[in-house]
Motif scaffolding. Structure first.
Motif, PDB file in Angstrom:
ATOM      1  N   PRO A  65       0.798  -1.233   0.000  1.00  0.00           N
ATOM      2  CA  PRO A  65       0.000   0.000   0.000  1.00  0.00           C
ATOM      3  C   PRO A  65       0.830   1.282   0.000  1.00  0.00           C
ATOM      4  O   PRO A  65       0.348   2.327  -0.447  1.00  0.00           O
ATOM      5  CB  PRO A  65      -0.819  -0.099   1.296  1.00  0.00           C
ATOM      6  N   ALA A 117       1.072   2.169  -3.455  1.00  0.00           N
ATOM      7  CA  ALA A 117      -0.199   2.730  -3.926  1.00  0.00           C
ATOM      8  C   ALA A 117      -0.330   4.192  -3.536  1.00  0.00           C
ATOM      9  O   ALA A 117      -0.727   5.035  -4.360  1.00  0.00           O
ATOM     10  CB  ALA A 117      -1.375   1.924  -3.364  1.00  0.00           C
ATOM     11  N   ASP A 135      -0.517   7.352  -5.983  1.00  0.00           N
ATOM     12  CA  ASP A 135      -1.687   8.213  -5.894  1.00  0.00           C
ATOM     13  C   ASP A 135      -1.263   9.679  -5.814  1.00  0.00           C
ATOM     14  O   ASP A 135      -1.804  10.551  -6.515  1.00  0.00           O
ATOM     15  CB  ASP A 135      -2.531   7.834  -4.677  1.00  0.00           C
ATOM     16  N   LYS A 165      -1.384   2.812  -9.460  1.00  0.00           N
ATOM     17  CA  LYS A 165      -2.137   2.986  -8.207  1.00  0.00           C
ATOM     18  C   LYS A 165      -3.235   1.947  -8.110  1.00  0.00           C
ATOM     19  O   LYS A 165      -3.358   1.254  -7.096  1.00  0.00           O
ATOM     20  CB  LYS A 165      -2.747   4.390  -8.144  1.00  0.00           C
ATOM     21  N   TRP A 166      -4.053   1.831  -9.164  1.00  0.00           N
ATOM     22  CA  TRP A 166      -5.170   0.878  -9.121  1.00  0.00           C
ATOM     23  C   TRP A 166      -4.675  -0.549  -9.005  1.00  0.00           C
ATOM     24  O   TRP A 166      -5.276  -1.364  -8.307  1.00  0.00           O
ATOM     25  CB  TRP A 166      -6.093   1.049 -10.328  1.00  0.00           C
ATOM     26  N   SER A 214      -1.798  -1.582  -7.554  1.00  0.00           N
ATOM     27  CA  SER A 214      -1.275  -1.833  -6.208  1.00  0.00           C
ATOM     28  C   SER A 214      -2.375  -1.813  -5.149  1.00  0.00           C
ATOM     29  O   SER A 214      -2.310  -2.573  -4.183  1.00  0.00           O
ATOM     30  CB  SER A 214      -0.147  -0.867  -5.865  1.00  0.00           C
ATOM     31  N   VAL A 215      -3.407  -0.991  -5.335  1.00  0.00           N
ATOM     32  CA  VAL A 215      -4.545  -1.017  -4.403  1.00  0.00           C
ATOM     33  C   VAL A 215      -5.272  -2.360  -4.516  1.00  0.00           C
ATOM     34  O   VAL A 215      -5.603  -2.986  -3.503  1.00  0.00           O
ATOM     35  CB  VAL A 215      -5.517   0.161  -4.658  1.00  0.00           C
ATOM     36  N   SER A 216      -5.504  -2.816  -5.741  1.00  0.00           N
ATOM     37  CA  SER A 216      -6.186  -4.102  -5.951  1.00  0.00           C
ATOM     38  C   SER A 216      -5.383  -5.253  -5.362  1.00  0.00           C
ATOM     39  O   SER A 216      -5.940  -6.127  -4.690  1.00  0.00           O
ATOM     40  CB  SER A 216      -6.422  -4.344  -7.452  1.00  0.00           C
ATOM     41  N   SER A 264      -3.253  -5.063  -2.960  1.00  0.00           N
ATOM     42  CA  SER A 264      -3.303  -4.933  -1.500  1.00  0.00           C
ATOM     43  C   SER A 264      -4.559  -5.566  -0.924  1.00  0.00           C
ATOM     44  O   SER A 264      -4.490  -6.299   0.073  1.00  0.00           O
ATOM     45  CB  SER A 264      -3.236  -3.457  -1.092  1.00  0.00           C
TER      46      SER A 264
END
Length: 193
Positions: A122, A125, A129, A161-162, A164-166, A168
């Protein structure tokens, strides 16, 4: 790599259950109370053209098309949101993901496991971001002038970003399963057969 292992090890030892629960509560409250208000505030300019950074990929031309479609007031509102709300939001979801990942993976893995390093995904991410916000806000603030390089980099930061967020959230779900399995095995091994 050793820095990642050291930081992840410290997080695994340092994050307590109350910290993870606290981050879940803050994340939940922010998602329930602040996000809807932010979406409503942006509705007046995104009704004609959706914000490109909410999609996984967009081109620089789509970023400029949004800038044109939103007009001066929409661009100003977008920039304002990036330097207010979008400074805090990544910290909220980043803290939630780092603490819950550290806590869950510490319960599902042995001390020193490299898998504990997933709690730092995160951080990537959040960094992406912020990079995305700098690029897109600068493009909007300078429009109609072109902003080469930043307009071209923004889609890559957004996609990263999307991703690494996904990843996570998937690692959090996997970590919960692993931690529950480890707990079940530990209880089973203590129960006389």
């Amino acid at each position: 790599m050793r820095v990642v292992e050291r930081v992840a090890g410290r997080l695994a030892r340092g994050v307590r259950g109350w910290m993870a629960v606290g981050s879940v509560v803050v994340f939940g409250l922010f998602t329930a109370l602040v996000l809807p208000a932010q979406a409503e505030a942006g509705a007046f300019y995104t009704v004609h053209y959706a914000a490109p950074d909410t999609s996984v990929w967009y081109s620089p031309d789509e970023l400029y098309a949004a800038a044109q479609a939103w007009g001066e007031d929409g661009r100003a509102a977008y920039v304002h949101a990036r330097v207010t709300f979008d400074v805090i939001w990544p910290l909220v979801y980043g803290t939630f993901l780092v603490t819950t990942l550290a806590w869950v993976w510490a319960r599902g893995t042995v001390s020193g496991s490299r898998w504990r390093g997933v709690c730092l995904v995160p951080v990537v991410a959040v960094a992406l971001d912020y990079a995305e916000n700098i690029c897109t806000a600068t493009v909007m603030a300078r429009y109609p002038a072109r902003t080469p390089v930043l307009a071209e980099l923004a889609p890559f930061f957004t996609a990263g970003k999307w991703l690494s967020v996904s990843v996570s959230f998937m690692l959090l779900a996997l970590g919960v399963i692993i931690a529950l399995t480890a707990r079940w095995r530990a209880r089973r091994s203590r129960t006389p057969q």
